[in-house]
Design a protein around this motif. Structure first.
Motif, short mmCIF file in Angstrom:
data_model
loop_
_atom_site.label_atom_id
_atom_site.label_comp_id
_atom_site.label_asym_id
_atom_site.label_seq_id
_atom_site.Cartn_x
_atom_site.Cartn_y
_atom_site.Cartn_z
N MET A 1 0.84 -1.20 0.00
CA MET A 1 0.00 0.00 0.00
C MET A 1 0.88 1.25 0.00
SD MET A 1 -2.85 1.24 2.80
CE MET A 1 -3.86 -0.20 2.51
N ILE A 2 0.48 2.23 -0.80
CA ILE A 2 1.19 3.50 -0.84
C ILE A 2 0.49 4.47 0.11
CG2 ILE A 2 1.90 5.44 -2.28
CD1 ILE A 2 1.86 3.53 -4.67
N TYR A 3 1.20 4.84 1.19
CA TYR A 3 0.62 5.73 2.19
C TYR A 3 0.83 7.19 1.83
CZ TYR A 3 0.31 1.56 5.11
OH TYR A 3 0.00 0.32 5.59
N GLN A 4 -0.05 8.03 2.35
CA GLN A 4 0.07 9.47 2.16
C GLN A 4 -0.05 10.16 3.52
OE1 GLN A 4 -2.78 10.92 -0.74
NE2 GLN A 4 -2.52 9.09 -2.01
N ASN A 5 0.76 11.16 3.71
CA ASN A 5 0.75 11.91 4.96
C ASN A 5 -0.25 13.05 4.87
OD1 ASN A 5 1.28 13.19 7.36
ND2 ASN A 5 3.50 13.31 7.06
N THR A 6 -1.53 12.68 4.77
CA THR A 6 -2.59 13.68 4.68
C THR A 6 -3.78 13.27 5.53
OG1 THR A 6 -3.72 12.67 2.78
CG2 THR A 6 -1.91 14.22 2.30
N TRP A 7 -4.50 14.26 5.99
CA TRP A 7 -5.72 14.01 6.76
C TRP A 7 -6.77 13.32 5.89
CZ3 TRP A 7 -7.63 13.25 11.24
CH2 TRP A 7 -8.99 13.47 11.52
N ALA A 8 -6.84 13.69 4.63
CA ALA A 8 -7.81 13.10 3.72
C ALA A 8 -7.56 11.60 3.55
CB ALA A 8 -7.76 13.80 2.37
N PHE A 9 -6.28 11.20 3.49
CA PHE A 9 -5.94 9.79 3.34
C PHE A 9 -6.39 9.01 4.57
CE2 PHE A 9 -3.13 6.18 4.03
CZ PHE A 9 -3.07 5.58 2.78
N ALA A 10 -6.12 9.55 5.75
CA ALA A 10 -6.51 8.88 6.99
C ALA A 10 -8.03 8.74 7.08
CB ALA A 10 -5.97 9.64 8.20
N GLN A 11 -8.74 9.80 6.77
CA GLN A 11 -10.20 9.76 6.82
C GLN A 11 -10.77 8.74 5.83
OE1 GLN A 11 -11.26 14.00 6.32
NE2 GLN A 11 -12.33 13.80 8.28
N ALA A 12 -10.21 8.71 4.63
CA ALA A 12 -10.70 7.80 3.61
C ALA A 12 -10.54 6.35 4.05
CB ALA A 12 -9.96 8.04 2.29
N HIS A 13 -9.41 6.05 4.69
CA HIS A 13 -9.20 4.68 5.16
C HIS A 13 -10.16 4.32 6.29
CE1 HIS A 13 -5.77 3.92 2.63
NE2 HIS A 13 -5.66 2.73 3.17
N ASP A 14 -10.45 5.27 7.15
CA ASP A 14 -11.41 4.99 8.22
C ASP A 14 -12.81 4.75 7.65
OD1 ASP A 14 -9.63 5.07 10.33
OD2 ASP A 14 -9.83 7.25 10.59
N GLU A 15 -13.16 5.48 6.61
CA GLU A 15 -14.48 5.31 6.00
C GLU A 15 -14.63 3.94 5.35
OE1 GLU A 15 -14.83 8.60 3.37
OE2 GLU A 15 -15.10 10.08 4.98
N ARG A 16 -13.53 3.39 4.86
CA ARG A 16 -13.58 2.08 4.21
C ARG A 16 -13.38 0.93 5.19
NH1 ARG A 16 -10.40 4.82 0.13
NH2 ARG A 16 -8.48 3.93 1.04
N ASP A 17 -13.04 1.23 6.41
CA ASP A 17 -12.70 0.21 7.40
C ASP A 17 -13.96 -0.43 7.98
OD1 ASP A 17 -11.61 -1.35 9.41
OD2 ASP A 17 -11.25 0.34 10.76
N GLU A 18 -14.16 -1.71 7.69
CA GLU A 18 -15.36 -2.40 8.18
C GLU A 18 -15.33 -2.62 9.70
OE1 GLU A 18 -15.86 -6.43 6.87
OE2 GLU A 18 -13.70 -6.76 6.69
N LEU A 19 -14.15 -2.51 10.29
CA LEU A 19 -14.04 -2.68 11.75
C LEU A 19 -14.23 -1.38 12.52
CD1 LEU A 19 -10.95 -5.09 11.92
CD2 LEU A 19 -13.36 -5.69 12.24
N ASN A 20 -14.34 -0.27 11.81
CA ASN A 20 -14.42 1.03 12.47
C ASN A 20 -15.65 1.16 13.36
OD1 ASN A 20 -13.14 3.46 12.96
ND2 ASN A 20 -14.21 4.55 11.34
N GLN A 21 -16.69 0.38 13.04
CA GLN A 21 -17.93 0.42 13.83
C GLN A 21 -17.71 -0.02 15.27
OE1 GLN A 21 -20.71 -2.90 12.89
NE2 GLN A 21 -19.16 -3.56 11.40
N PHE A 22 -16.66 -0.84 15.50
CA PHE A 22 -16.45 -1.37 16.85
C PHE A 22 -15.82 -0.36 17.79
CE2 PHE A 22 -16.81 -5.08 14.13
CZ PHE A 22 -17.76 -5.80 14.83
N ARG A 23 -15.30 0.72 17.25
CA ARG A 23 -14.78 1.79 18.10
C ARG A 23 -15.86 2.29 19.05
NH1 ARG A 23 -10.77 5.91 18.03
NH2 ARG A 23 -11.50 7.97 18.68
N GLY A 24 -17.09 2.36 18.54
CA GLY A 24 -18.20 2.84 19.35
C GLY A 24 -18.59 1.91 20.48
N GLU A 25 -18.03 0.71 20.51
CA GLU A 25 -18.35 -0.23 21.58
C GLU A 25 -17.42 -0.10 22.78
OE1 GLU A 25 -19.64 -4.08 20.80
OE2 GLU A 25 -20.19 -3.73 18.71
N PHE A 26 -16.54 0.93 22.73
CA PHE A 26 -15.61 1.16 23.84
C PHE A 26 -15.74 2.58 24.36
CE2 PHE A 26 -13.87 -2.38 21.50
CZ PHE A 26 -13.40 -3.22 22.48
N LEU A 27 -15.45 2.75 25.64
CA LEU A 27 -15.49 4.06 26.28
C LEU A 27 -14.11 4.69 26.20
CD1 LEU A 27 -17.59 2.98 29.38
CD2 LEU A 27 -18.37 4.41 27.49
#
Length: 428
Positions: A1-27
């Motif tokens: 994977m080619i990484y980019q040092n940008t906020w947009a890159f980080a956000q895009a990966h979080d939006e595609r992450d199927e596991l991101n929903q589990f963050r809400g299961e923690f305090l």
């Protein structure tokens, strides 16, 4: 994977992450009203939101049933632990009968060494990594002294080569071979707490057995973090804690693995207790200890149901997330991105101000990156904390940062790297 040092890159990966929903299961702890950037799961995992509900259910059972709660209700306590075993066995790469849940980590280290450290006048030495977590060092020291040996003679510590920080597998295996005639036990961490190095446990176990020694592992920083296959790797025993990557609460209950090849070995000593007695005759209260077949035969004390309940709250999330295979895939990407961002800071300033001592090979590490700060290390750590980035400090100059796939995001590590960069000019 080619990484980019940008906020947009980080956000895009979080939006595609199927596991991101589990963050809400923690305090997640708050910092000035916003979610802190919690990168300390290597020390204490976050609280599942469901933990209070799970605990309340058992408090209600206690209230409603009192002592009969052991035998009645939706989750009778006598067999409550069995609900946790399938998920836990999958995480550890073990058969169900090879896993039990009991005690705390160092207690289990001692109990298992009763069985698997059987020194003789000729074969009495224990080989371990130099710089293992102090609890393991103290446990091993006290065990050899208990058997009448001196630590300086009986304990062999494998050290990195001069100028290196982590161990080479070939050096570990060579030390085992060189001491084969005197080794009784090879006792290694799965992941070294300080460097974050994930050892080749399969190769270590094989070499130990070829030398005529037992192989045991402390998986405190590996369980729930990296894939392990204790049964297939032929480990004799292992133990772990549940409060780091398995999020089961401070001082949460530990677990133990005993390979099935030892189940019927009557030559193994063990410290016995009623809870390890064979289940079909436990309540006959007969004299003479007869262990339950399997790892449960190493149990000593009554299961602490409330600690098991916290453990179950987290393990149920592991199960819903698809198990460790999916989590590991995200973890490798998340840690590699964090590494890319930290190395990018060095490139910006033209100096290795942050040196990662954790191996760069994904197969040799888990979530944790151990970062050596060239200058003002403690001040930088304090700056991170003051700005809502929660990591872990180790003397003299290491900050441990762990992006846990169940609740950390690409945005988290991007923000943390930005804070690391700003710290260079903010502190003197």
């Amino acid at each position: 994977m080619i990484y980019q040092n940008t906020w947009a890159f980080a956000q895009a990966h979080d939006e595609r992450d199927e596991l991101n929903q589990f963050r809400g299961e923690f305090l997640i702890p708050k910092h000035h009203g916003e979610d802190a950037i919690y990168l300390c799961g290597n020390s204490l995992g976050l609280q599942p939101r469901s933990a209070k509900q799970y605990i309340q259910q058992q408090l209600n059972a206690w209230e409603d049933n009192a002592v009969e709660g052991w035998f009645m209700g939706n989750d009778p306590w006598l067999s409550y632990h069995k609900q946790l075993i399938p998920t836990l066995a999958d995480i550890l790469g073990a058969k169900h009968a090879e896993v039990t849940i009991m005690n705390s980590l160092t207690v289990n280290v001692h109990l298992l060494m009763v069985s698997f450290y059987k020194p003789s006048n000729k074969r009495y030495k224990i080989l371990m990594e130099a710089g293992a977590f102090p609890s393991d060092q103290y446990a091993v020291e006290s065990q050899v002294k208990f058997h009448g040996f001196e630590q300086a003679d009986a304990v062999i510590e494998v050290k990195p080569r001069d100028g290196e920080v982590t161990l080479r597998t070939e050096d570990i295996l060579q030390q085992i071979k060189d001491n084969a005639d005197e080794l009784a036990l090879v006792m290694f961490s799965g992941i070294n707490y300080y460097t974050g190095q994930f050892f080749d446990l399969e190769a270590i176990a094989k070499a130990a057995h070829e030398a005529g020694a037992y192989a045991g592992f402390d998986l405190a920083h590996a369980a729930g973090n990296v894939p392990v296959k204790l049964h297939d790797w032929n480990a004799d025993f292992a133990c772990w804690c549940s409060y780091k990557y398995m999020n089961s609460g401070p001082g949460g209950i530990s677990g133990a693995f005993v390979h099935e090849k030892h189940f019927n070995d009557t030559t193994l000593d063990r410290f016995a207790g009623w809870w390890g007695y064979r289940h079909d005759k436990r309540f006959l209260m007969a004299p003479g200890f007869q262990p339950e077949v399997g790892a449960e035969g190493w149990n000593v004390s009554t299961a602490p149901v409330l600690l098991l309940t916290l453990h179950k709250a987290s393990l149920d999330i592991f199960e819903r997330a698809g198990g460790l295979k999916k989590l590991r895939a995200k973890s490798e990407q998340l840690t590699a991105y964090f590494e890319f961002l930290i190395n990018g800071i060095n490139q910006k300033v033209g100096d290795d101000v942050y040196r990662i001592i954790t191996p760069g090979n994904a197969a040799e590490r888990g979530c944790q990156l151990s970062v050596v700060c060239k200058n003002n290390a403690r001040a930088i750590f304090n700056y991170l904390a003051d700005n809502g980035v929660i990591g872990d400090w180790r003397e003299p100059d290491v900050i441990r940062l762990s992006a846990v796939p169940l609740y950390n995001t690409f945005a988290d590590v991007y923000k943390a790297s930005e804070c690391l960069f700003k710290a260079l000019t903010a502190v003197k």
